[in-house]
Scaffold this motif. Sequence first.
Motif, PDB file in Angstrom:
ATOM      1  N   UNK A 212      45.019  69.792 -81.561  1.00 29.25           N
ATOM      2  CA  UNK A 212      45.479  68.574 -80.321  1.00 29.25           C
ATOM      3  C   UNK A 212      45.624  69.511 -79.284  1.00 29.25           C
ATOM      4  N   UNK A 213      46.236  70.693 -79.357  1.00 27.97           N
ATOM      5  CA  UNK A 213      46.380  71.492 -78.136  1.00 27.97           C
ATOM      6  C   UNK A 213      44.982  72.283 -77.818  1.00 27.97           C
ATOM      7  N   UNK A 214      43.952  72.344 -78.487  1.00 33.05           N
ATOM      8  CA  UNK A 214      42.727  73.025 -78.338  1.00 33.05           C
ATOM      9  C   UNK A 214      41.765  72.257 -77.671  1.00 33.05           C
ATOM     10  N   UNK A 215      42.054  70.775 -77.909  1.00 28.82           N
ATOM     11  CA  UNK A 215      40.766  69.862 -77.406  1.00 28.82           C
ATOM     12  C   UNK A 215      40.564  69.966 -75.955  1.00 28.82           C
ATOM     13  N   UNK A 216      41.565  69.899 -74.981  1.00 27.12           N
ATOM     14  CA  UNK A 216      41.400  69.936 -73.516  1.00 27.12           C
ATOM     15  C   UNK A 216      40.755  71.313 -73.279  1.00 27.12           C
ATOM     16  N   UNK A 220      37.006  72.321 -71.461  1.00 25.47           N
ATOM     17  CA  UNK A 220      36.773  73.024 -70.431  1.00 25.47           C
ATOM     18  C   UNK A 220      35.665  74.373 -70.727  1.00 25.47           C
ATOM     19  N   UNK A 221      35.596  74.782 -72.017  1.00 21.68           N
ATOM     20  CA  UNK A 221      34.488  75.598 -72.311  1.00 21.68           C
ATOM     21  C   UNK A 221      33.974  75.278 -73.285  1.00 21.68           C
ATOM     22  N   UNK A 317      54.667  73.946 -78.514  1.00 20.29           N
ATOM     23  CA  UNK A 317      54.304  73.538 -77.066  1.00 20.29           C
ATOM     24  C   UNK A 317      52.846  73.504 -76.935  1.00 20.29           C
ATOM     25  N   UNK A 318      52.026  72.180 -76.806  1.00 23.06           N
ATOM     26  CA  UNK A 318      50.657  71.921 -76.565  1.00 23.06           C
ATOM     27  C   UNK A 318      50.187  72.777 -75.229  1.00 23.06           C
ATOM     28  N   UNK A 319      51.035  72.678 -74.267  1.00 24.96           N
ATOM     29  CA  UNK A 319      50.565  73.254 -73.043  1.00 24.96           C
ATOM     30  C   UNK A 319      50.482  74.803 -73.112  1.00 24.96           C
ATOM     31  N   UNK A 320      51.725  75.225 -73.782  1.00 28.05           N
ATOM     32  CA  UNK A 320      51.497  76.994 -74.007  1.00 28.05           C
ATOM     33  C   UNK A 320      50.403  77.285 -74.785  1.00 28.05           C
ATOM     34  N   UNK A 321      50.066  76.716 -75.964  1.00 25.99           N
ATOM     35  CA  UNK A 321      49.016  77.001 -76.493  1.00 25.99           C
ATOM     36  C   UNK A 321      47.716  77.120 -75.826  1.00 25.99           C
ATOM     37  N   UNK A 322      47.566  75.897 -75.116  1.00 20.44           N
ATOM     38  CA  UNK A 322      46.374  75.718 -74.504  1.00 20.44           C
ATOM     39  C   UNK A 322      46.266  76.704 -73.280  1.00 20.44           C
ATOM     40  N   UNK A 323      47.200  77.005 -72.723  1.00 24.82           N
ATOM     41  CA  UNK A 323      47.187  78.327 -71.618  1.00 24.82           C
ATOM     42  C   UNK A 323      47.006  79.533 -71.952  1.00 24.82           C
ATOM     43  N   UNK A 324      47.390  79.951 -73.166  1.00 22.19           N
ATOM     44  CA  UNK A 324      47.230  81.251 -73.745  1.00 22.19           C
ATOM     45  C   UNK A 324      45.656  81.193 -74.359  1.00 22.19           C
ATOM     46  N   UNK A 327      43.566  81.699 -71.403  1.00 20.75           N
ATOM     47  CA  UNK A 327      43.482  82.962 -70.842  1.00 20.75           C
ATOM     48  C   UNK A 327      42.565  83.946 -71.860  1.00 20.75           C
ATOM     49  N   UNK A 328      42.789  83.966 -73.112  1.00 16.34           N
ATOM     50  CA  UNK A 328      42.069  84.819 -73.903  1.00 16.34           C
ATOM     51  C   UNK A 328      40.513  84.478 -73.926  1.00 16.34           C
ATOM     52  N   UNK A 329      40.110  83.423 -73.838  1.00 14.72           N
ATOM     53  CA  UNK A 329      38.640  82.941 -73.489  1.00 14.72           C
ATOM     54  C   UNK A 329      38.304  83.674 -72.206  1.00 14.72           C
ATOM     55  N   UNK A 330      38.900  83.302 -71.305  1.00 18.73           N
ATOM     56  CA  UNK A 330      38.411  83.736 -69.858  1.00 18.73           C
ATOM     57  C   UNK A 330      38.690  84.908 -69.522  1.00 18.73           C
TER      58      UNK A 330
END
Length: 366
Positions: A212-216, A220-221, A317-324, A327-330
């Motif tokens: 669920x955190x990964x989907x957004x 984006x990518x 935290x979905x938001x923190x998972x998504x943020x990190x 970060x690693x992808x970009x």
Amino acid sequence: MKILFDHQAFTGVRYGGVSRYFYDLMITLRQKDIQTQLSILFSNNAYLLESGAFRVQSFSYFLGFMPTNMLFSQVNRLWSIAKLKQDDYDVFHPTFFHPYFLNHAKKPYVLTYHDAIKDKFGARFGHIDNASKELKQQLLDRAARVIAVSENTKKDLVELFRIKPEKITVVHHATAFQGLQVPDAFQVQVPDAYLLYVGARNDYKNFIPFLKALAPTFQKYPHVQLICGGGGPFSPEETQAIQQVGLTDRVSQRNIDDFVLYRFYQKALAFVYPSLYEGFGIPILEAFAAGCPVVLSRASCFPEVAQDAALYFDPESEEDIRQQLETIIGDDSLRRSLIQKGRERGRDFSLEKMASQTLQVYQQVV
């Protein structure tokens, strides 16, 4: 010195951290001229069957998966009892928590405690093993020494059980991936860009919240995919969750062996470990050895194992998972930095060190 190990972690488990730990330990001890015996007749464990180091016979699941495993576990248990009664060993090292051996082991035994997931979280993950806290207390009481696989696990042991800290020795895991020689000609077909998830996906592994955190992030990518290495086919619940977050074409499950998994790590943008709790986390060391950036939950033993060689997130935290993840992808330079730090941190763990420290424990009890 003769060390006797039993069948418990090996009968019906094809892959897994516990069986891999004991297999690597036995093989490395043999390289140090320590006699290791494994009391087992029948097993479908890939490490045993593929190595040829131990004489075992595979079996088919003619009664269905669980009933067949139970049948061959009983056969192997009787064989283990026979080996114990022969008394041709110096130290016994059971590989799980069944107490069948208590009335048969005449020599001291050493018990490895891998994690406190069931004992710490109770009913939330209560089906993980069939051993009650009371039974584990009995086994810990009668063990000559106890091995904990991390300082965090030792801390859990002292908090959860009546056991003195001085009875516990911390021996970190290691991985055979450090010396794995994958032929250059051996390649695997993978997407151009992907994140890697490895192993089981149940309960405390936090897989569906991770999706669920990964989907957004995947919106984006759009060029990035997720490979799940091992863990068996997706369950109906997992398939439904993948569909609900719109990732049907972006998430795949692949079967693995060591060579395949090594290549998966090697070619991934990052290995992601969203688990809520672990006793150690061998895949972290595998990723380090293969040169893969690591992104981890900031939970349990992970900071102890990876230190500054990983990027961390709050697993709830979905938001923190998504943020990190973003970060690693970009960030190419961050990935290169984590690969270098991972290789350096990985040198602190070796099969030789694990076996030597375990041998010292055996020598203390003889």
